[in-house]
Scaffold this active site. Structure first.
Site, mmCIF file in Angstrom:
data_model
loop_
_atom_site.group_PDB
_atom_site.id
_atom_site.type_symbol
_atom_site.label_atom_id
_atom_site.label_comp_id
_atom_site.label_asym_id
_atom_site.label_seq_id
_atom_site.Cartn_x
_atom_site.Cartn_y
_atom_site.Cartn_z
ATOM 1 N N GLY A 116 1.197 7.277 -13.309
ATOM 2 C CA GLY A 116 2.064 8.089 -12.471
ATOM 3 C C GLY A 116 1.740 9.546 -12.681
ATOM 4 O O GLY A 116 1.143 9.922 -13.701
ATOM 5 N N ASN A 117 2.099 10.375 -11.714
ATOM 6 C CA ASN A 117 1.804 11.798 -11.836
ATOM 7 C C ASN A 117 2.779 12.601 -10.996
ATOM 8 O O ASN A 117 3.276 12.135 -9.979
ATOM 9 C CB ASN A 117 0.347 12.090 -11.433
ATOM 10 C CG ASN A 117 -0.042 11.364 -10.149
ATOM 11 O OD1 ASN A 117 0.457 11.682 -9.073
ATOM 12 N ND2 ASN A 117 -0.926 10.381 -10.265
ATOM 13 N N SER A 164 -5.755 13.746 -15.320
ATOM 14 C CA SER A 164 -5.976 12.320 -15.084
ATOM 15 C C SER A 164 -6.042 11.516 -16.380
ATOM 16 O O SER A 164 -6.723 11.910 -17.333
ATOM 17 C CB SER A 164 -7.301 12.149 -14.329
ATOM 18 O OG SER A 164 -7.530 10.800 -14.017
ATOM 19 N N GLY A 165 -5.318 10.401 -16.421
ATOM 20 C CA GLY A 165 -5.506 9.422 -17.487
ATOM 21 C C GLY A 165 -5.005 9.811 -18.856
ATOM 22 O O GLY A 165 -5.408 9.208 -19.850
ATOM 23 N N SER A 192 -5.429 14.743 -11.806
ATOM 24 C CA SER A 192 -5.172 13.364 -11.374
ATOM 25 C C SER A 192 -6.102 12.972 -10.241
ATOM 26 O O SER A 192 -6.358 13.770 -9.328
ATOM 27 C CB SER A 192 -3.723 13.257 -10.876
ATOM 28 O OG SER A 192 -3.561 12.058 -10.153
ATOM 29 N N SER A 193 -6.590 11.724 -10.267
ATOM 30 C CA SER A 193 -7.447 11.256 -9.177
ATOM 31 C C SER A 193 -6.688 11.203 -7.853
ATOM 32 O O SER A 193 -7.301 11.141 -6.792
ATOM 33 C CB SER A 193 -8.030 9.882 -9.522
ATOM 34 O OG SER A 193 -6.989 8.975 -9.809
ATOM 35 N N ASP A 194 -5.352 11.249 -7.908
ATOM 36 C CA ASP A 194 -4.553 11.246 -6.677
ATOM 37 C C ASP A 194 -4.345 12.647 -6.108
ATOM 38 O O ASP A 194 -3.609 12.812 -5.126
ATOM 39 C CB ASP A 194 -3.187 10.608 -6.944
ATOM 40 C CG ASP A 194 -3.304 9.141 -7.334
ATOM 41 O OD1 ASP A 194 -4.051 8.414 -6.645
ATOM 42 O OD2 ASP A 194 -2.670 8.729 -8.317
ATOM 43 N N HIS A 223 4.064 10.427 -7.794
ATOM 44 C CA HIS A 223 3.540 9.087 -7.502
ATOM 45 C C HIS A 223 3.767 8.217 -8.721
ATOM 46 O O HIS A 223 3.504 8.635 -9.841
ATOM 47 C CB HIS A 223 2.047 9.166 -7.196
ATOM 48 C CG HIS A 223 1.390 7.828 -7.081
ATOM 49 N ND1 HIS A 223 1.902 6.812 -6.304
ATOM 50 C CD2 HIS A 223 0.264 7.329 -7.648
ATOM 51 C CE1 HIS A 223 1.110 5.749 -6.395
ATOM 52 N NE2 HIS A 223 0.121 6.032 -7.211
ATOM 53 N N HIS A 280 4.000 3.741 -10.062
ATOM 54 C CA HIS A 280 3.912 2.309 -9.751
ATOM 55 C C HIS A 280 5.198 1.648 -10.256
ATOM 56 O O HIS A 280 5.147 0.567 -10.846
ATOM 57 C CB HIS A 280 2.679 1.680 -10.394
ATOM 58 C CG HIS A 280 1.377 2.167 -9.849
ATOM 59 N ND1 HIS A 280 0.451 1.340 -9.264
ATOM 60 C CD2 HIS A 280 0.852 3.407 -9.778
ATOM 61 C CE1 HIS A 280 -0.602 2.054 -8.877
ATOM 62 N NE2 HIS A 280 -0.387 3.313 -9.188
ATOM 63 N N ASP A 293 22.916 7.776 0.101
ATOM 64 C CA ASP A 293 23.085 9.052 -0.605
ATOM 65 C C ASP A 293 21.777 9.829 -0.718
ATOM 66 O O ASP A 293 21.788 11.031 -0.963
ATOM 67 C CB ASP A 293 23.614 8.809 -2.034
ATOM 68 C CG ASP A 293 25.106 8.522 -2.070
ATOM 69 O OD1 ASP A 293 25.829 8.884 -1.128
ATOM 70 O OD2 ASP A 293 25.563 7.927 -3.075
ATOM 71 N N HIS A 331 0.203 -0.720 -2.399
ATOM 72 C CA HIS A 331 -0.039 0.237 -3.465
ATOM 73 C C HIS A 331 1.262 0.565 -4.213
ATOM 74 O O HIS A 331 1.555 -0.045 -5.231
ATOM 75 C CB HIS A 331 -0.692 1.470 -2.832
ATOM 76 C CG HIS A 331 -1.183 2.493 -3.789
ATOM 77 N ND1 HIS A 331 -2.271 3.287 -3.542
ATOM 78 C CD2 HIS A 331 -0.718 2.890 -4.995
ATOM 79 C CE1 HIS A 331 -2.465 4.112 -4.556
ATOM 80 N NE2 HIS A 331 -1.540 3.879 -5.446
ATOM 81 N N TYR A 376 29.350 17.357 -2.113
ATOM 82 C CA TYR A 376 29.039 16.747 -3.407
ATOM 83 C C TYR A 376 28.422 17.807 -4.305
ATOM 84 O O TYR A 376 27.666 18.651 -3.850
ATOM 85 C CB TYR A 376 28.052 15.599 -3.204
ATOM 86 C CG TYR A 376 27.677 14.864 -4.470
ATOM 87 C CD1 TYR A 376 28.365 13.719 -4.855
ATOM 88 C CD2 TYR A 376 26.639 15.310 -5.278
ATOM 89 C CE1 TYR A 376 28.025 13.039 -6.015
ATOM 90 C CE2 TYR A 376 26.293 14.632 -6.443
ATOM 91 C CZ TYR A 376 26.990 13.502 -6.802
ATOM 92 O OH TYR A 376 26.646 12.824 -7.950
#
Lengths: 236, 236, 236, 236
Positions: B27-28, B44-45, B73-75, B94, B96, B119, B168, B226
């Site tokens: 995740g990133n 990345s990683g 990040s590769s994303d 991002h 998973h 909400d 994905h 709220y």
């Protein structure tokens, strides 16, 4: 002797305990020293939190004890068959992690349903055949290793770093004991996602092979561009 | 330079790790400085716990590295497409995360089944189309971003702060990197509740649009009532 | 008096709390001193974290209080019936752990679907019959114990260290209070795996009896080769 | 003023956060001072960990603010309707805890499937009707309270300490704010077990009313024999 190996294997077993994949003492990690012809493994039936490198048991690849006062894991013969069969691997982990074990108990391989899976396994997570009565009764742990090796007759263990043993649970491996633990964590997450995806849509098809290849090769092999090119980027 | 941005993005990535949404390094989080024309993103990683602001990588919106010794990040190309397409957003995440990923793998959008969802999302959580073979093979991460932007042709990213990428997993966004992490946490909780509701009653219909509007506008927009009207109410 | 017993039972109850098997105060552990003819048990309705050995209540096997200022668990009569019926056991645990309770509520025994189960239970986890109206209304807790003992008319409690009480939840036991807690942890893990396996493949058959026997006898009995032969291998 | 009340309500909200029932800021606890004619409640949209008694907002039972610099929870009008309708209660909790919310979203009450449920609720966990468009658009939070009160026309709120609001989530109550949090924890555990039981055996019938009565009256009312007769047994 083998201090570096025992320390790495001890730390991998402690990681396994912290990752929550092995309740009680239900899991073990080992590592191999190819030059020395020995493997170090967790002692049988002891907890993770208090493990020290000196508790690790060192055996040669025939299973004869070389160092250590404690009995090695009862699964040691399975690990040794795999070290002989899969020459490129440096560490092995066995757990009873819940979702991977559900697939093993249901005798289902895990299809590649998404990129999380494809990032780690280049194809489905395979399932062994069940052992025959003779294999169960005599030399059971070695038979388990042989059934895994047999299942990989046409598979590359470097690209498929784990397996489900039918009615039993998962084994994973990697270039080191630590990498095998990471693959055990990944396999459990993949299994959980697949399990839940199949509840939502039982007929979900495996992903497009092009997507599988893209994700696998982003992280692995000569064209990989994920991660850093040195092992400990934050300590530079 | 960009110290404030790197600190905010570092803290968002650490929040992501603590929230348990990103096992291993899956995740990133990123944040954008619109005036400076740059974004900062996780390297990345690498793991979350030891991240420091100086580890963040700063890139311009074409992806050229501006600051930082580590690979981003590769994303990153996906994030950059979204920063260009969605002008009002300040941060992107991002993950998973398991339940959101189950819907993504099953290629199902998440219907609005209750007020928890309403909400946060003014309508269903949308799903992208799958990428075509050419998009997967060439410029994959940018293609992912384009498929998200395409899906939002008739949607307001301020009112629908996340998406499921088919096969994905989820991307979320918000006015800041921290807000994007909060939306990632919310999306996972919403996905889990929807998943479980559909197990209990597979034909559950989406909520009355009046209820959806009521809950969304209680928290968002000019008539919101709220929360507090300042950002850090407890430090007054 | 009975300091060693109270300390062991206190520690077992604290383990139960830490294991997450007993939300609020929904579980209790006891231990027996066969020579002294007494059992120590958790006091009723108090939390786990602050328990001290002096809080344990000691009763004789007819239920008369011998030591302790606090009321014993309301389930004490069930424990006492089991200590009388199962002469080899040294400790008992009752929980409402979620997956074991789901099987109890559904009035289903847990079939042996894999080696994780076979490592602990030499056969299915049995289910009691429901209590009759008269048993519920009069001497309910003793009736619960009697229904468990009745279910074990043809079962060995040493080889089947737990049971599901219909509509209620699990009881487990062992050679000590600590062993009973370990079996409660194991039962919950086994129940969770069985529950999930049956979602994936509702017709999954129990494992081959040869595999069940192999795993059970690896860990238990004269031919066991799992673990170390002394109780605290790491303190040598 | 109202220091004791604000302290109790603050601590209840912190318990709610620690219990994991309220991700982000999705839940609130309140308590009432019947003699003073006021209620204290969590401020809207702030996190749990840093709450101090001085942050609590005190309102009279018409909703006028009496003390506190922060806006009260947007759900305050619902709490106030319930304090007026249910004269015996001292505290109220609202959460979006996942399993209770799944039943609320599916518009299903929770049947009493076992003793865990019967220990806390003397019958099924009821479900409100959905609100009408007019109720949603005008005075929504008060309308939610009225729908709950309407559902309890023939139910005793002391014996049924919670409800599912259709399409929304659970409210629980008790003699104090702390007791309402305990009932929120219990309801979530009960909902999870019911959800899982129905997956295993969709036709599971509610338990025998005699068993329900036995368990409920073991813990509640004049004939109760669970627990200690003083509130803090371990501090004697």
């Amino acid at each position: 002797m083998y201090e570096h190996l025992k320390q790495a294997v001890c730390e991998a077993n402690r990681m396994l305990g912290r990752a929550g994949l092995a309740p009680l003492t239900w899991g073990n990690a080992s590592g191999v020293d190819r030059a020395g012809g020995v493997a170090a493994i967790k002692p049988s039936g002891v907890g993770y939190a208090d493990l020290e490198p000196a508790h690790m048991t060192v055996v040669d690849l025939d299973g004869a004890r070389v160092e250590g006062a404690l009995n090695p894991s009862s699964d040691t013969p399975t690990h040794l068959v795999l070290y002989r069969a899969f020459e490129g691997i440096g560490g092995i982990v066995h757990t009873h992690s819940p979702y991977a074990t559900m697939f093993a108990q249901a005798c289902r391989e895990i299809p590649c349903l998404g990129t999380t899976h494809a990032d780690v396994f280049r194809g489905p997570v395979p399932l062994t055949r069940g052992l025959r009565a003779g294999e169960i009764e005599s030399d059971y742990e070695r038979g388990t290793g042989r059934a895994i090796a047999e299942r990989f007759a046409n598979l590359d263990p470097a690209a498929v770093p784990g397996v489900l043993v039918a009615h039993h649970g998962p084994f994973t491996w990697g270039v080191s004991a630590a990498a095998a633990v990471e693959n055990a964590v990944a396999l459990e997450a993949i299994a959980r996602m697949a399990w839940g995806t199949l509840r939502l849509a039982p007929d979900t098809a495996p992903v497009d092979p092009a997507l599988l290849e893209k994700h696998y090769t982003r992280k692995h092999g000569a064209r990989a561009y994920y991660g850093q090119r040195n092992e400990e980027p934050l300590s530079e």
